[in-house]
Design a protein around this motif. Structure first.
Motif, mmCIF file in Angstrom:
data_model
loop_
_atom_site.group_PDB
_atom_site.id
_atom_site.type_symbol
_atom_site.label_atom_id
_atom_site.label_comp_id
_atom_site.label_asym_id
_atom_site.label_seq_id
_atom_site.Cartn_x
_atom_site.Cartn_y
_atom_site.Cartn_z
ATOM 1 N N GLN A 134 99.474 -8.903 10.309
ATOM 2 C CA GLN A 134 100.042 -7.596 9.980
ATOM 3 C C GLN A 134 100.562 -7.553 8.541
ATOM 4 N N LEU A 135 101.088 -8.669 8.073
ATOM 5 C CA LEU A 135 101.664 -8.710 6.730
ATOM 6 C C LEU A 135 100.623 -8.966 5.648
ATOM 7 N N GLY A 136 99.413 -9.370 6.062
ATOM 8 C CA GLY A 136 98.383 -9.688 5.086
ATOM 9 C C GLY A 136 98.631 -11.024 4.399
ATOM 10 N N TRP A 137 99.374 -11.898 5.068
ATOM 11 C CA TRP A 137 99.669 -13.237 4.539
ATOM 12 C C TRP A 137 98.808 -14.264 5.253
ATOM 13 N N SER A 138 98.676 -15.436 4.631
ATOM 14 C CA SER A 138 98.111 -16.573 5.350
ATOM 15 C C SER A 138 99.190 -17.125 6.274
ATOM 16 N N ARG A 139 98.788 -17.872 7.287
ATOM 17 C CA ARG A 139 99.770 -18.464 8.192
ATOM 18 C C ARG A 139 100.672 -19.430 7.430
ATOM 19 N N SER A 140 100.097 -20.136 6.455
ATOM 20 C CA SER A 140 100.871 -21.084 5.644
ATOM 21 C C SER A 140 101.979 -20.367 4.879
ATOM 22 N N THR A 141 101.639 -19.213 4.285
ATOM 23 C CA THR A 141 102.647 -18.448 3.528
ATOM 24 C C THR A 141 103.770 -17.995 4.450
ATOM 25 N N LEU A 142 103.405 -17.507 5.630
ATOM 26 C CA LEU A 142 104.422 -17.049 6.581
ATOM 27 C C LEU A 142 105.346 -18.197 6.976
ATOM 28 N N ASP A 143 104.772 -19.358 7.298
ATOM 29 C CA ASP A 143 105.587 -20.504 7.721
ATOM 30 C C ASP A 143 106.537 -20.954 6.614
ATOM 31 N N LYS A 144 106.070 -20.911 5.380
ATOM 32 C CA LYS A 144 106.935 -21.307 4.257
ATOM 33 C C LYS A 144 108.088 -20.323 4.080
ATOM 34 N N ARG A 145 107.789 -19.033 4.257
ATOM 35 C CA ARG A 145 108.863 -18.042 4.145
ATOM 36 C C ARG A 145 109.872 -18.218 5.278
ATOM 37 N N LEU A 146 109.380 -18.404 6.484
ATOM 38 C CA LEU A 146 110.275 -18.541 7.635
ATOM 39 C C LEU A 146 111.130 -19.801 7.537
ATOM 40 N N ASP A 161 110.555 -1.975 10.526
ATOM 41 C CA ASP A 161 110.741 -3.265 9.852
ATOM 42 C C ASP A 161 109.453 -3.719 9.177
ATOM 43 N N SER A 162 108.349 -3.604 9.908
ATOM 44 C CA SER A 162 107.065 -4.039 9.373
ATOM 45 C C SER A 162 106.656 -3.199 8.158
ATOM 46 N N GLN A 197 113.046 -10.417 6.580
ATOM 47 C CA GLN A 197 112.299 -9.352 7.255
ATOM 48 C C GLN A 197 111.131 -9.912 8.057
ATOM 49 N N ALA A 198 110.460 -10.940 7.523
ATOM 50 C CA ALA A 198 109.351 -11.552 8.257
ATOM 51 C C ALA A 198 109.841 -12.135 9.571
ATOM 52 N N ALA A 199 111.039 -12.712 9.577
ATOM 53 C CA ALA A 199 111.615 -13.272 10.808
ATOM 54 C C ALA A 199 111.840 -12.163 11.837
ATOM 55 N N LYS A 200 112.245 -10.975 11.370
ATOM 56 C CA LYS A 200 112.430 -9.847 12.281
ATOM 57 C C LYS A 200 111.102 -9.454 12.933
ATOM 58 N N ILE A 201 110.061 -9.419 12.117
ATOM 59 C CA ILE A 201 108.751 -9.011 12.632
ATOM 60 C C ILE A 201 108.230 -10.033 13.640
ATOM 61 N N VAL A 202 108.419 -11.316 13.354
ATOM 62 C CA VAL A 202 108.033 -12.360 14.310
ATOM 63 C C VAL A 202 108.814 -12.183 15.617
ATOM 64 N N GLY A 203 110.073 -11.771 15.491
ATOM 65 C CA GLY A 203 110.888 -11.519 16.678
ATOM 66 C C GLY A 203 110.351 -10.371 17.501
ATOM 67 N N TRP A 204 109.983 -9.261 16.846
ATOM 68 C CA TRP A 204 109.429 -8.112 17.568
ATOM 69 C C TRP A 204 108.131 -8.489 18.278
ATOM 70 N N LEU A 205 107.397 -9.446 17.683
ATOM 71 C CA LEU A 205 106.120 -9.879 18.258
ATOM 72 C C LEU A 205 106.293 -11.061 19.201
ATOM 73 N N GLN A 206 107.526 -11.322 19.628
ATOM 74 C CA GLN A 206 107.850 -12.372 20.585
ATOM 75 C C GLN A 206 107.332 -13.743 20.145
ATOM 76 N N GLY A 207 107.484 -14.024 18.848
ATOM 77 C CA GLY A 207 107.172 -15.356 18.338
ATOM 78 C C GLY A 207 105.729 -15.567 17.927
ATOM 79 N N ASP A 208 104.897 -14.540 17.984
ATOM 80 C CA ASP A 208 103.478 -14.695 17.633
ATOM 81 C C ASP A 208 103.319 -14.683 16.111
ATOM 82 N N ARG A 209 103.328 -15.873 15.519
ATOM 83 C CA ARG A 209 103.260 -15.969 14.057
ATOM 84 C C ARG A 209 101.886 -15.580 13.509
ATOM 85 N N ASP A 210 100.848 -15.869 14.255
ATOM 86 C CA ASP A 210 99.502 -15.515 13.788
ATOM 87 C C ASP A 210 99.361 -13.994 13.645
ATOM 88 N N GLU A 211 99.855 -13.246 14.629
ATOM 89 C CA GLU A 211 99.775 -11.793 14.564
ATOM 90 C C GLU A 211 100.678 -11.245 13.457
#
Length: 574
Positions: free
Chosen positions: A143-155, A104-105, A125-139
């Motif tokens: 892994q995705l090379g995104w800022s935390r802000s970008t990830l949160d907006k996508r999610l 997935d990653s 797909q980002a939601a799947k990766i967060v799921g595999w990482l047991q909710g660890d959005r920072d990690e």
């Protein structure tokens, strides 16, 4: 004349493995929308030139169609090859074993590096990766090379309805439209979407409309007594202004959000006695949890489900999503990777058992073949390994367990001076004597002699020399006990094993109310299974666990006819 193939081309052809398209299945691509014109162009190119760039695939369990590989990267080429040449066409591949999480990653990262991937596809797909990482959005962001802000907006887009996501996939609406719609209930989104498309509403115009209705007081889950006279209540603003926002809404979003969050936290706190994990789930957290099921295609099986109740990843979700705000979902597994493995193991065990019962009778009677898994009654005698039904080792349980070990070992060593002396020498030889503190020894000395220990070394020498041999021997035993008190857990476990410490002589559930109080009701169910209390309670088991935690504890400590002797939970063992 035969065309000569350059040496370099022949070398490349030999080094690049191929697999026929019919042996490969799609599956890991987060991209769901494929532009028809671009696909037609690619298909024609593949028809003429073949597939020039290798597909990245991974081995999977062969399905009914005989497909034993799955596309991780290169699905557009896979589709084009299938359309242009059919299932027998060999495509160049790179075969790499990967877990679902790794696949997935990799698929998302590969697609992000290409142009024109819809944000909604990235979100799924980002939601799947967060799921595999047991909710660890920072990690996940790392892994995705995104800022935390970008990830949160996508999610946040994961709260969009299916129709809104599809509209964003096909570029029918803009990202700004989708981000605004994601703050609403999905039913409301579906009502607004056709209007946005047909009237071509700008993002700024939609923002004004949504902000007017986003903080509905009618649907608020917090206490609204103060809101009736608040200046930010739009019902009052209707009287104050000629033009007002829709009635019955809060125009102070910060206050509305703060009160909502406080209420959600209160709901979560109220569940602490029931479950090990309680999480408030927001948009994008949908892949971090899964409902624990016993039966069906996604069930883990009855025995495994019982075991899962004692896991530190078992709990409840409190919804922080529009449309289900404050709703509690119990029986959640927050380790989706582990859950999928347990489901696969259950399915395999059932399939193997079925195959064993259907095996020809001759195969079990043949002397030159290994025996089948069928017993005298025709049932399988080699089922899958039974799940370990025990309480998980949480930090609080570990601390309690260590304390039980120390107390039991101290008690036995204190009753055997010769053994205490041998252990003390061993402790000193291994360099563990440093764990013996002067404060601890001072307390022992004061208790035995009824006088305080000297603060100087010569004073201690004089005081100890003046003691009778019996008292000195007692202090030697006390020194060993002090060493046990300060010993690290690894050394303590080694000593317990060498000593062959029998916890059954020192621990009894009936005297361990403090142990039950640190467990959740879900963990107590697992303990009841392990010790045989569920069976002893019979039909009264479910009735007991419908009561409050203190009542459950009292019930478990006083089961009529149940023998508590020697019943020590596995989690307390060393």
């Amino acid at each position: 004349m035969r065309q000569r193939v350059p040496h370099f081309a022949r070398t490349q052809k030999m080094q690049t493995p191929t697999v026929v398209v019919g042996k490969i299945r799609p599956g890991r691509n987060p991209r769901k929308y494929f532009d028809p014109a671009e696909m037609a162009e690619l298909t024609e190119s593949v028809r003429v030139n073949g597939v020039l760039q290798s597909l990245l695939i991974r081995p999977v369990e062969e399905d009914e169609s005989g497909r034993e590989y799955e596309v991780v990267a290169g699905e557009r080429r896979y589709r084009a090859a299938l359309s242009a040449h059919g299932e027998d066409y060999p495509v160049p591949v790179i075969i790499k074993a990967m877990t679902d999480a790794e696949a997935d990653s990799f698929a998302l990262i590969e697609n992000i590096q290409r142009a024109d991937m819809a944000p909604s596809e990235e979100a799924v797909q980002a939601a799947k990766i967060v799921g595999w990482l047991q909710g660890d959005r920072d990690e996940a962001a790392r892994q995705l090379g995104w800022s935390r802000s970008t990830l949160d907006k996508r999610l946040a887009l994961m709260n969009c309805s299916e129709s809104v996501l599809e509209a964003l996939n096909t570029r029918t609406i803009q990202l700004g439209h989708a981000e605004l719609l994601a703050t609403l209930e999905k039913g409301t989104q579906d009502k607004l979407l056709p209007v946005i498309v047909s009237e071509k509403k700008a993002v700024a115009e939609l923002k004004k409309t949504i902000e007017a209705a986003a903080c509905s007081l009618e649907k608020a889950i917090f206490e609204k007594t103060q809101c009736t006279t608040c200046q930010h209540n739009s019902s009052l603003q209707t009287e104050m202004f000629g033009e007002a926002i829709a009635t019955g809404n809060c125009t102070n979003r910060a206050c509305y959000t703060e009160k909502t969050d406080r209420k959600l936290e209160g709901i979560a706190y109220g569940l602490k006695d029931e479950y090990q994990v309680i999480r408030i789930v927001r948009a994008g957290d949908n892949e971090t949890r899964v409902q624990l099921l016993v039966e069906g295609p996604t069930g883990v099986g009855e025995e495994q489900a019982k075991a899962c109740h004692g896991c530190q990843n078992f709990g409840a979700a409190v919804s922080g999503l529009p449309g289900s705000l404050g709703k509690v979902y119990g029986g959640q597994c927050f380790d989706t990777a582990c859950n999928s493995q347990k489901v696969a193991a259950r399915i395999k065990a059932e399939r193997d058992a079925k195959a064993a019962t259907q095996a020809p009778a001759s195969s079990s009677s043949s002397s030159d073949k290994p025996a089948t898994a069928k017993g005298a009654a025709g049932k399988a005698t080699a089922p899958a390994e039974k799940p370990v039904t025990s309480i998980s080792e949480s930090e609080k349980v570990k601390a309690y367990r260590t304390d039980v070990w120390r107390k039991a070992l101290r008690k036995e060593v204190a009753q055997n001076a010769e053994l205490a002396n041998a252990y003390l020498i061993s402790i000193a030889l291994h360099g563990l004597a440093r764990t013996i503190t002067g404060d601890t020894m001072g307390k022992f000395f004061e208790k035995l002699t009824e006088q305080k220990a000297s603060s100087t070394f010569p004073g201690c020498l004089t005081a100890v020399q003046a003691l009778d041999p019996g008292k000195r021997q007692q202090l030697t035993v006390a020194t060993t006990v002090a060493a046990i008190d300060g010993m690290d857990v690894t050394s303590l476990r080694d000593l317990c094993r060498y000593h062959k410490l029998d916890l059954k002589l020192h621990w009894n559930l009936q005297k361990a109310q403090d142990f039950l109080e640190m467990l959740t009701k879900s963990e107590m169910k697992v303990l009841a299974d392990e010790l045989g209390i569920r069976k002893a309670l019979g039909d009264g088991f479910a009735k007991l666990f419908n009561k409050s935690k203190p009542e459950v504890i009292a019930g478990l400590l006083a089961v009529d006819g149940f023998d508590y002797t020697g019943k020590v939970p596995k989690v307390l063992g060393f």
